[in-house]
Design a protein around this motif. Structure first.
Motif: not given
Length: 220
Positions: A156-160
């Protein structure tokens, strides 16, 4: 004598989400399955206005269809500068054609030039039995949206999503680190802390429902 285990269905096909939940509930007397274990099943439309609406709808419909207690979560990223978006639309933000990386790119583009990059992951977990009765647990974690993606773990949005106490994004963190502080980890930990009582509640609900009591217990 082997202690009977309760079969608990996760109302998801998401492998990352399933793995996180299995890790957190490891050691408890449950047999965890997800929708992939049951063949073709109609998808539940997530049309609720809140995470709570969607979590309960998924859990209750899945429990009723399969005859097992079902656990569902609805969670998402809430970005202050985007008036709370993507929110309940997190998993499909920007359209069905975008994958996780594409949705991260979209968030970064929409935040270009904005000073306020504060955000939070929010989660509501619903554990329902076939009659529709349910327990609810909530979790939230605060963070900041990065300016570039970083890390290969998670989904999901874990990298940002930059978590300041760690000094890195969720995607740069191990699953053990993330589960200790994440929105889903907090909600599941709240449930796990009283899981003995949860299992008693499930048993009571099933015994009070004619035709359901034997479906959710196994000696495996």
């Amino acid at each position: 004598m082997t202690t009977p285990k309760t079969t608990l269905v996760l109302a998801t096909r998401n492998k990352g989400k399933t793995r996180e939940i299995m890790e957190i509930l490891k050691g408890y007397p449950v047999i965890i399955k997800n929708l992939d274990d049951f063949g073709p099943i109609p998808e539940v439309e997530e049309d609720g206005e809140t995470f709570d609406d969607n979590a309960y709808k998924k859990a209750s419909i899945t429990a009723r269809m399969l005859g097992f207690p079902a656990l569902a979560d609805d969670s998402g990223l809430v970005v202050n500068a985007l008036n709370g978006a993507p929110g309940v639309y997190s998993a499909r933000y920007g359209g069905e054609d975008l994958d996780d990386a594409g949705r991260c790119d979209l968030i970064l583009k929409e935040l270009e030039g904005k000073e306020d990059r504060s955000a939070a992951f929010e989660c509501v977990i619903s554990l329902a039995v076939p009659t529709g009765a349910a327990l609810t647990y909530e979790g939230r974690v605060e963070g900041v949206i990065t300016e570039t993606k970083a890390g290969d773990n998670g989904f999901g949005y874990d990298p940002v999503f930059y978590y300041e106490p760690f000094g890195k994004t969720f995607a740069q963190s191990t699953s053990e680190e993330k589960n200790q502080v994440s929105h889903r980890g907090k909600a599941l930990s709240e449930m796990a802390a009283e899981f003995d009582k949860v299992l008693i509640w499930i048993g009571q609900q099933l015994r009070n429902t004619p035709g359901q009591g034997g479906q959710c217990l196994s000696g495996e």
